[in-house]
Write a protein that holds these residues in place. Structure first.
Motif, PDB file in Angstrom:
ATOM      1  N   GLU A   1       0.829  -1.290  -0.075  1.00  0.00           N
ATOM      2  CA  GLU A   1       0.137  -0.055  -0.144  1.00  0.00           C
ATOM      3  C   GLU A   1       0.995   1.229  -0.004  1.00  0.00           C
ATOM      4  N   ASP A   2       2.150   1.158   0.749  1.00  0.00           N
ATOM      5  CA  ASP A   2       2.978   2.419   0.671  1.00  0.00           C
ATOM      6  C   ASP A   2       3.636   2.780  -0.497  1.00  0.00           C
ATOM      7  N   ILE A   3       3.528   1.770  -1.568  1.00  0.00           N
ATOM      8  CA  ILE A   3       4.254   2.186  -2.761  1.00  0.00           C
ATOM      9  C   ILE A   3       3.498   3.425  -3.582  1.00  0.00           C
ATOM     10  N   GLU A   4       2.184   3.601  -3.385  1.00  0.00           N
ATOM     11  CA  GLU A   4       1.669   4.749  -3.905  1.00  0.00           C
ATOM     12  C   GLU A   4       2.387   6.104  -3.743  1.00  0.00           C
TER      13      GLU A   4
ATOM     14  N   ILE B   1       6.840  -2.462  -7.334  1.00  0.00           N
ATOM     15  CA  ILE B   1       7.370  -0.985  -7.650  1.00  0.00           C
ATOM     16  C   ILE B   1       7.507  -0.837  -9.322  1.00  0.00           C
ATOM     17  N   ARG B   2       8.257  -1.833  -9.810  1.00  0.00           N
ATOM     18  CA  ARG B   2       8.681  -1.886 -11.379  1.00  0.00           C
ATOM     19  C   ARG B   2       7.404  -1.999 -11.995  1.00  0.00           C
ATOM     20  N   GLU B   3       6.427  -2.747 -11.567  1.00  0.00           N
ATOM     21  CA  GLU B   3       5.126  -2.962 -12.324  1.00  0.00           C
ATOM     22  C   GLU B   3       4.341  -1.778 -12.284  1.00  0.00           C
ATOM     23  N   ARG B   4       4.148  -1.198 -11.136  1.00  0.00           N
ATOM     24  CA  ARG B   4       3.220   0.048 -10.778  1.00  0.00           C
ATOM     25  C   ARG B   4       4.027   1.238 -11.629  1.00  0.00           C
ATOM     26  N   PHE B   5       5.239   1.384 -11.492  1.00  0.00           N
ATOM     27  CA  PHE B   5       5.693   2.651 -12.113  1.00  0.00           C
ATOM     28  C   PHE B   5       6.972   2.018 -13.154  1.00  0.00           C
ATOM     29  N   PRO B   6       6.643   1.755 -14.298  1.00  0.00           N
ATOM     30  CA  PRO B   6       7.580   1.055 -15.158  1.00  0.00           C
ATOM     31  C   PRO B   6       8.521   2.188 -15.609  1.00  0.00           C
ATOM     32  N   GLU B   7       8.398   3.394 -15.586  1.00  0.00           N
ATOM     33  CA  GLU B   7       9.231   4.671 -16.193  1.00  0.00           C
ATOM     34  C   GLU B   7      10.221   5.047 -14.975  1.00  0.00           C
ATOM     35  N   LEU B   8       9.891   4.595 -13.630  1.00  0.00           N
ATOM     36  CA  LEU B   8      10.740   4.878 -12.622  1.00  0.00           C
ATOM     37  C   LEU B   8      12.191   4.486 -12.663  1.00  0.00           C
ATOM     38  N   GLU B   9      13.100   5.226 -12.538  1.00  0.00           N
ATOM     39  CA  GLU B   9      14.393   4.691 -12.339  1.00  0.00           C
ATOM     40  C   GLU B   9      14.879   4.352 -11.201  1.00  0.00           C
ATOM     41  N   ILE B  10      15.443   3.050 -10.811  1.00  0.00           N
ATOM     42  CA  ILE B  10      15.440   2.477  -9.574  1.00  0.00           C
ATOM     43  C   ILE B  10      16.863   2.105  -9.315  1.00  0.00           C
ATOM     44  N   GLN B  11      17.650   2.282  -8.349  1.00  0.00           N
ATOM     45  CA  GLN B  11      18.739   1.641  -7.709  1.00  0.00           C
ATOM     46  C   GLN B  11      18.484   1.003  -6.445  1.00  0.00           C
ATOM     47  N   PHE B  12      18.583  -0.313  -6.496  1.00  0.00           N
ATOM     48  CA  PHE B  12      18.373  -1.265  -5.043  1.00  0.00           C
ATOM     49  C   PHE B  12      19.669  -1.575  -4.402  1.00  0.00           C
ATOM     50  N   VAL B  13      19.860  -1.321  -3.441  1.00  0.00           N
ATOM     51  CA  VAL B  13      21.021  -1.554  -2.720  1.00  0.00           C
ATOM     52  C   VAL B  13      20.435  -2.759  -1.451  1.00  0.00           C
ATOM     53  N   ASP B  14      20.901  -4.011  -1.748  1.00  0.00           N
ATOM     54  CA  ASP B  14      20.532  -4.971  -0.621  1.00  0.00           C
ATOM     55  C   ASP B  14      21.387  -4.798   0.433  1.00  0.00           C
ATOM     56  N   THR B  15      20.584  -4.203   1.547  1.00  0.00           N
ATOM     57  CA  THR B  15      21.246  -3.818   2.958  1.00  0.00           C
ATOM     58  C   THR B  15      20.787  -4.941   4.081  1.00  0.00           C
ATOM     59  N   VAL B  16      20.110  -6.227   3.657  1.00  0.00           N
ATOM     60  CA  VAL B  16      19.872  -6.982   4.686  1.00  0.00           C
ATOM     61  C   VAL B  16      20.904  -7.581   5.163  1.00  0.00           C
ATOM     62  N   CYS B  17      21.137  -7.499   6.423  1.00  0.00           N
ATOM     63  CA  CYS B  17      22.558  -8.222   6.851  1.00  0.00           C
ATOM     64  C   CYS B  17      22.551  -9.907   6.838  1.00  0.00           C
ATOM     65  N   LYS B  18      23.723 -10.069   6.815  1.00  0.00           N
ATOM     66  CA  LYS B  18      23.914 -11.636   6.451  1.00  0.00           C
ATOM     67  C   LYS B  18      23.595 -12.436   7.989  1.00  0.00           C
ATOM     68  N   PRO B  19      23.814 -11.833   9.134  1.00  0.00           N
ATOM     69  CA  PRO B  19      23.295 -12.710  10.189  1.00  0.00           C
ATOM     70  C   PRO B  19      21.655 -12.922   9.802  1.00  0.00           C
ATOM     71  N   THR B  20      20.964 -11.967   9.406  1.00  0.00           N
ATOM     72  CA  THR B  20      19.422 -12.048   9.259  1.00  0.00           C
ATOM     73  C   THR B  20      19.231 -13.151   8.314  1.00  0.00           C
ATOM     74  N   LYS B  21      19.921 -12.826   7.256  1.00  0.00           N
ATOM     75  CA  LYS B  21      19.757 -13.632   5.745  1.00  0.00           C
ATOM     76  C   LYS B  21      20.054 -15.234   6.268  1.00  0.00           C
ATOM     77  N   ASP B  22      20.941 -15.348   7.102  1.00  0.00           N
ATOM     78  CA  ASP B  22      21.476 -16.995   7.605  1.00  0.00           C
ATOM     79  C   ASP B  22      20.276 -17.626   8.590  1.00  0.00           C
ATOM     80  N   ARG B  23      19.746 -16.745   9.311  1.00  0.00           N
ATOM     81  CA  ARG B  23      18.700 -17.280  10.107  1.00  0.00           C
ATOM     82  C   ARG B  23      17.425 -17.572   9.426  1.00  0.00           C
ATOM     83  N   GLN B  24      17.351 -16.542   8.296  1.00  0.00           N
ATOM     84  CA  GLN B  24      15.982 -16.842   7.423  1.00  0.00           C
ATOM     85  C   GLN B  24      16.157 -18.074   6.836  1.00  0.00           C
ATOM     86  N   SER B  25      17.267 -18.133   6.165  1.00  0.00           N
ATOM     87  CA  SER B  25      17.391 -19.409   5.049  1.00  0.00           C
ATOM     88  C   SER B  25      17.316 -20.666   6.086  1.00  0.00           C
TER      89      SER B  25
END
Ligand code: SF4
Length: 284
Positions: free
Chosen positions: A142-145, A173-197
């Motif tokens: 919902e916040d994407i708007e 976001i890409r579907e809703r705003f196809p013209e939008l220029e986006i740079q995505f930086v994955d900052t989810v930390c490794k300990p969190t990713k390890d626990r999730q996987s």
């Protein structure tokens, strides 16, 4: 009955180092932590027993000379304010949180509108955006708007965000705003990713038998709740507890395999106590 711990669980190095710093005898009880250091009641109690005081914000009264910034970090303006009030400021910000601050600064310097995937009221997110003139926090679809008026956005994530959720938001976001220029930086930390996987892997194992997951962590810990979400998605029965006294023997009736996992602020000794109690309640 089989009991299996997730391959990665419990306290991460960032929280562990901050707790050790706060318990340093050199403070001799003269320390206030601004913002909750960990979302774990046992650790909070331990800190209080060492005379450490805790306040939610600078609006609260601080009676100690020493003040600590938590592992979740804070805005530079908060640190400056504390120093200007004459406190000795000890910064226990996790380096992986500071990496997010650096990433956001770079995005802003390069002219991207900064966007944070995370919870707007979480102390870490408030620290990330605290020095920014403008920003957008996106917690759900919902916040994407809010991005309707933007041309180019640079996205970072709260370190404990689920990376899968982040990628879904990015796709929306890409579907809703196809013209939008986006740079995505994955900052989810490794300990969190390890626990999730690790919880995903264990939940898959549990789903192949009469399995049950016990998730240990503070009720106010967002990353602990995300571990529960994984179990729900995989249709694995799960209970969220803060300590071993909350285990109920009837949960284990008809169960062949119990999994244990814990959020990044849950001390290993709490998990050990839960494990021992399960062995008593549901002997093999
Ligand atoms: S969850 Fe990640 S970013 Fe947060 S304190 Fe732990 S290691 Fe650091």
């Amino acid at each position: 009955m089989q009991i299996t711990r997730a391959k990665a669980f419990g306290t991460c190095f960032g929280v562990r180092d901050a707790i050790e710093a706060a318990l340093d005898p050199a403070f001799a009880g003269d320390l206030t932590i601004v913002g909750q250091l960990v979302h774990n009641p046992q650790t909070v109690q331990r800190l209080k027993e060492h005379g450490v005081q805790m306040v939610d914000s600078l609006d609260d009264e601080i009676t100690s000379k020493n003040v600590m910034i938590t592992a979740h970090g804070t805005a530079g303006s908060v640190k400056t304010e504390l120093e200007s009030r004459g406190y000795n400021v000890f910064d226990a910000s996790c380096p992986l949180v500071l990496r997010v601050h650096t990433a956001v600064r770079r995005l802003v310097d390069e002219g991207w509108h900064p966007v944070v995937f995370g919870q707007s009221q979480h102390v870490e997110v408030r620290g990330i955006v605290g020095d920014l003139d403008e920003f957008t926090v996106i917690g759900n679809e919902e916040d994407i708007e809010q991005l309707a008026q933007r041309d180019r956005i640079g996205i970072v994530c709260q370190t404990t965000h689920r990376i899968r959720d982040a990628r879904q938001l990015l796709d929306r976001i890409r579907e809703r705003f196809p013209e939008l220029e986006i740079q995505f930086v994955d900052t989810v930390c490794k300990p969190t990713k390890d626990r999730q996987s690790a919880v995903e892997e264990l939940a898959d194992d549990l789903s192949r038998s009469a399995g049950l997951m016990i998730v240990v962590g503070g009720y106010n810990s967002s990353n602990t709740r995300k571990l529960l979400e994984v179990c729900k998605e995989k249709s694995v029965q799960a209970h969220h507890i803060e300590n071993e006294d909350q285990l109920e023997s009837h949960w284990f009736s008809g169960i062949d395999h119990v999994g244990i996992t814990a959020g990044t602020s849950t001390p290993h000794e709490v998990v050990d106590a839960v494990h021992r109690r399960i062995e008593v309640l549901a002997p093999s």
